[in-house]
Scaffold this active site. Structure first.
Site, PDB file in Angstrom:
ATOM      1  N   GLY A  96     -10.481   7.935   8.366  1.00 56.46           N
ATOM      2  CA  GLY A  96     -11.467   8.212   7.153  1.00 56.46           C
ATOM      3  C   GLY A  96     -12.647   7.256   7.626  1.00 56.46           C
ATOM      4  O   GLY A  96     -12.477   6.096   8.133  1.00 56.46           O
TER       5      GLY A  96
ATOM      6  N   ARG B 234     -11.625  15.664   7.993  1.00 57.16           N
ATOM      7  CA  ARG B 234     -12.182  15.950   6.901  1.00 57.16           C
ATOM      8  C   ARG B 234     -13.541  16.383   7.460  1.00 57.16           C
ATOM      9  O   ARG B 234     -14.139  15.745   8.313  1.00 57.16           O
ATOM     10  CB  ARG B 234     -12.459  14.944   5.883  1.00 57.16           C
TER      11      ARG B 234
ATOM     12  N   ARG C  64      -9.333   8.759  20.330  1.00 56.66           N
ATOM     13  CA  ARG C  64      -9.032   8.241  21.892  1.00 56.66           C
ATOM     14  C   ARG C  64      -8.884   9.710  22.653  1.00 56.66           C
ATOM     15  O   ARG C  64      -9.617   9.832  23.723  1.00 56.66           O
ATOM     16  CB  ARG C  64      -7.848   7.779  21.913  1.00 56.66           C
TER      17      ARG C  64
ATOM     18  N   ARG D 221      -2.615  -2.147  -3.555  1.00 55.30           N
ATOM     19  CA  ARG D 221      -4.037  -1.150  -3.037  1.00 55.30           C
ATOM     20  C   ARG D 221      -3.983  -0.226  -3.847  1.00 55.30           C
ATOM     21  O   ARG D 221      -2.961   0.710  -3.912  1.00 55.30           O
ATOM     22  CB  ARG D 221      -4.110  -1.050  -1.486  1.00 55.30           C
TER      23      ARG D 221
ATOM     24  N   HIS E  33     -17.737   1.849   8.429  1.00 49.73           N
ATOM     25  CA  HIS E  33     -16.381   1.765   8.359  1.00 49.73           C
ATOM     26  C   HIS E  33     -15.942   3.082   9.207  1.00 49.73           C
ATOM     27  O   HIS E  33     -15.850   4.077   8.453  1.00 49.73           O
ATOM     28  CB  HIS E  33     -15.691   1.458   7.034  1.00 49.73           C
TER      29      HIS E  33
ATOM     30  N   GLY F 173     -10.703   1.384  13.131  1.00 49.02           N
ATOM     31  CA  GLY F 173     -10.136   1.769  14.437  1.00 49.02           C
ATOM     32  C   GLY F 173     -11.096   2.361  15.240  1.00 49.02           C
ATOM     33  O   GLY F 173     -11.225   1.850  16.474  1.00 49.02           O
ATOM     34  N   ILE F 174     -11.930   3.238  15.073  1.00 48.50           N
ATOM     35  CA  ILE F 174     -13.084   3.869  16.042  1.00 48.50           C
ATOM     36  C   ILE F 174     -14.012   2.837  16.335  1.00 48.50           C
ATOM     37  O   ILE F 174     -14.312   2.731  17.631  1.00 48.50           O
ATOM     38  CB  ILE F 174     -13.582   5.301  15.441  1.00 48.50           C
TER      39      ILE F 174
ATOM     40  N   HIS G  33     -12.964   2.864   0.528  1.00 47.58           N
ATOM     41  CA  HIS G  33     -13.046   1.738   1.404  1.00 47.58           C
ATOM     42  C   HIS G  33     -13.501   0.566   1.061  1.00 47.58           C
ATOM     43  O   HIS G  33     -14.140  -0.235   1.851  1.00 47.58           O
ATOM     44  CB  HIS G  33     -13.704   2.222   2.841  1.00 47.58           C
TER      45      HIS G  33
ATOM     46  N   GLU H  39      -8.136  -5.536   4.833  1.00 50.61           N
ATOM     47  CA  GLU H  39      -8.193  -5.190   3.485  1.00 50.61           C
ATOM     48  C   GLU H  39      -6.820  -5.924   2.818  1.00 50.61           C
ATOM     49  O   GLU H  39      -7.027  -6.458   1.712  1.00 50.61           O
ATOM     50  CB  GLU H  39      -7.857  -3.755   3.239  1.00 50.61           C
TER      51      GLU H  39
ATOM     52  N   ASN I  34       0.822  -0.969  -0.002  1.00 49.94           N
ATOM     53  CA  ASN I  34      -0.003  -0.063  -0.046  1.00 49.94           C
ATOM     54  C   ASN I  34       0.907   1.151  -0.012  1.00 49.94           C
ATOM     55  O   ASN I  34       1.368   1.623   0.892  1.00 49.94           O
ATOM     56  CB  ASN I  34      -0.930  -0.080   1.177  1.00 49.94           C
TER      57      ASN I  34
ATOM     58  N   ASN J  26     -12.946  -0.097  18.473  1.00 47.13           N
ATOM     59  CA  ASN J  26     -12.504  -0.146  19.796  1.00 47.13           C
ATOM     60  C   ASN J  26     -13.242   0.903  20.726  1.00 47.13           C
ATOM     61  O   ASN J  26     -12.745   1.048  21.891  1.00 47.13           O
ATOM     62  CB  ASN J  26     -11.168   0.693  19.630  1.00 47.13           C
TER      63      ASN J  26
HETATM   64  P1  ADP Z   1      -7.237   4.818   9.300  1.00 46.03           P
HETATM   65  O1  ADP Z   1      -8.642   5.186   8.475  1.00 46.03           O
HETATM   66  O2  ADP Z   1      -6.066   5.597   9.022  1.00 46.03           O
HETATM   67  O3  ADP Z   1      -6.778   3.338   8.800  1.00 46.03           O
HETATM   68  P2  ADP Z   1      -7.830   3.497  11.656  1.00 46.03           P
HETATM   69  O4  ADP Z   1      -8.938   2.344  11.166  1.00 46.03           O
HETATM   70  O5  ADP Z   1      -6.755   2.664  12.265  1.00 46.03           O
HETATM   71  O6  ADP Z   1      -7.515   4.646  10.707  1.00 46.03           O
HETATM   72  O7  ADP Z   1      -8.741   4.390  12.709  1.00 46.03           O
HETATM   73  C1  ADP Z   1      -7.921   5.448  13.638  1.00 46.03           C
HETATM   74  C2  ADP Z   1      -8.939   5.819  14.666  1.00 46.03           C
HETATM   75  O8  ADP Z   1      -9.093   4.999  15.538  1.00 46.03           O
HETATM   76  C3  ADP Z   1      -8.429   7.030  15.552  1.00 46.03           C
HETATM   77  O9  ADP Z   1      -9.403   7.968  15.836  1.00 46.03           O
HETATM   78  C4  ADP Z   1      -7.981   6.171  16.866  1.00 46.03           C
HETATM   79  O10 ADP Z   1      -8.465   7.415  18.007  1.00 46.03           O
HETATM   80  C5  ADP Z   1      -9.200   5.182  16.980  1.00 46.03           C
HETATM   81  N1  ADP Z   1      -8.498   4.014  17.822  1.00 46.03           N
HETATM   82  C6  ADP Z   1      -7.762   3.343  17.695  1.00 46.03           C
HETATM   83  N2  ADP Z   1      -7.465   2.269  18.502  1.00 46.03           N
HETATM   84  C7  ADP Z   1      -8.349   2.763  19.474  1.00 46.03           C
HETATM   85  C8  ADP Z   1      -8.566   2.466  20.839  1.00 46.03           C
HETATM   86  N3  ADP Z   1      -7.819   1.402  21.328  1.00 46.03           N
HETATM   87  N4  ADP Z   1      -9.546   3.025  21.495  1.00 46.03           N
HETATM   88  C9  ADP Z   1     -10.215   4.041  21.009  1.00 46.03           C
HETATM   89  N5  ADP Z   1      -9.993   4.473  19.744  1.00 46.03           N
HETATM   90  C10 ADP Z   1      -9.171   3.974  18.923  1.00 46.03           C
END
Ligand code: ADP
Length: 406
Positions: A215, A244, A289, A94, A211, A335-336, A183, A389, A7, A339
């Site tokens: 992003g 964004r 976070r 990718r 997702h 990510g968001i 995505h 992915e 990527n 978690n």
């Molecule tokens: P990208 O779109 O760059 O792939 P990600 O899917 O990794 O991004 O998401 C990044 C987001 O996920 C950030 O806002 C981060 O705060 C949140 N995040 C990642 N790990 C955690 C966690 N353990 N607890 C809370 N939020 C998290």
């Protein structure tokens, strides 16, 4: 079959090496990232499975030299994971934009390169970097087949009334102005995994995938095919994101450009890099976070931003329920959403009117592995599925190379 998944960004090369036995049996041999290419000092973070990760700093002038450094790390006697370059059977890349040219992954040839080059116009930050990656691999591994997987391909099933903007039609014909989405690889993967986990037959299903990461996009998928998605001509449209703004009144663009004396490029940067969580928090953070921590400490602005996040997702999901005349499964990923149990709970609560019911206890601890987070009697199934992915790219590449060998 050993597949190297690449990527390439404008100043980075992210990679994974997967040993694929078949679609479902595979192992991750290594992953890593080479960052800050063409800057005074670049950094390689290489994580070989079962061995100690290594971090190295060195100057890397361009992607070609960067690719060589990544490959050297893969064959290093101490922290490498393969014995020679010839162990690599194929490389899968990718690609962010494939426009209307690509509705599936393909092997790279001159015509494919030409079309990806044409698509640079729609993704000026991403596609040129992907082309550098393909060129770098051709240079270092000239005999290894390469495949490309597009973020836009899964969205190519949208109907014209969904992908057309109500702008003069000539701009679609002249410039390809329409909704392409993004995505796609993630939405495809998590919808399929989610349906399998929930026991819903994909060919008779209405799924909404959320997702939510740096992003973010939401997608409506009927019978395994995309009906609508929130990202548009570029990945700016849709909901609030880390930096964004998502959808705004288009009149604000000329208004702010005039008021603030901004050029088109500066306005593009404002909406893509200075808005969202970062802009609304007045530069405090683009990271969810930090916002959650601040909200817990009583910070009103953090509360406002996170309330907008939940609202934006809710409005998209709600409109897709209407478009599909119902929903069988809602999937949370990235990510968001992977978690933050509170986010899944708050969004799901807004669909109680459909009979969606989250299992609070299961949801609270769902992290890292695929989980159904709705109660058994919930009328809408809800799942948390970690996205992957790279696995989709590796699978597609494996199938294309198998066909080539036949
Ligand atoms: P990208 O779109 O760059 O792939 P990600 O899917 O990794 O991004 O998401 C990044 C987001 O996920 C950030 O806002 C981060 O705060 C949140 N995040 C990642 N790990 C955690 C966690 N353990 N607890 C809370 N939020 C998290």
């Amino acid at each position: 079959m050993i597949i190297l998944v690449i990527n390439c960004g404008s100043s980075s090369i992210k990679y994974q090496v997967l040993d694929m036995k078949n679609d479902n049996e595979y192992s991750l041999l290594a992953k890593g990232i080479l960052e800050r290419i063409a800057m005074p000092m670049s950094k390689l973070t290489h994580k070989p499975t079962g061995k100690t990760p290594v971090v190295m700093e060195m100057p890397v002038a361009d992607h070609k030299i960067g690719m060589r450094i990544v490959l050297d790390a893969l064959v290093n006697p101490e922290y490498g994971v393969i014995s020679s370059f010839s162990d690599i059977d194929a490389v899968g890349h990718r690609i962010v934009q494939g426009a209307e040219y690509f509705d599936k992954s393909v092997l790279v040839d001159d015509e494919v390169i030409r079309k990806i080059t044409v698509c640079c116009d729609f993704a000026p930050l991403h596609n040129p970097a992907h082309l550098l990656g393909i060129e770098a691999v051709s240079n270092v591994l000239p005999d290894v087949p390469q495949a490309v997987t597009f973020d836009t391909a899964f969205h190519q099933t949208m109907a014209p009334e969904v992908y057309m903007y109500a702008l003069p039609y000539q701009y679609y014909k002249k410039y390809g102005v329409r909704r392409y989405g993004a995505h796609g690889t993630s939405h495809q993967y998590v919808s399929q995994r989610g349906a399998a986990l929930a026991g819903i037959p994909l060919d008779n299903s209405r799924i909404i995938t959320c997702h939510i990461g740096n992003g973010s996009s939401v997608t409506a998928i009927r019978n395994g095919k995309v009906v609508d998605t929130s990202m548009g001509f570029t990945p700016l449209e849709g909901m609030i994101m880390g930096t964004r703004c998502g959808s705004i009144d288009a009149s604000l663009v000329p208004y702010l450009m005039k008021k603030e004396n901004k050029t088109p490029d500066e306005m593009t940067a404002l909406m893509n890099k200075e808005s969202g969580f970062l802009g609304m928090s007045e530069g405090v953070t683009s990271d969810c976070r930090d916002l959650v921590d601040r909200r817990e400490a009583g910070d009103e602005r953090a509360r406002l931003i996170l309330a907008k996040l939940v609202l934006d997702i809710t409005k998209l999901v709600g409109s897709y329920v209407a478009e599909m005349n119902g929903v069988d499964l809602i999937v949370f990923t990235a990510g968001i959403a992977e978690n933050n149990p509170w986010l899944r709970r708050d969004v799901s609560a807004n669909f109680a009117y459909l009979g969606a019911k989250i299992d609070e206890e299961v949801n609270a601890v769902a992290r890292g592995s695929e989980t159904i987070i709705s109660t058994p009697d919930s009328k809408v199934k809800i799942a948390m599925i970690p996205t992957d992915e790279e696995l989709v790219i590796a699978r597609d590449t494996m199938h294309l190379v198998e066909d080539l060998r036949k």
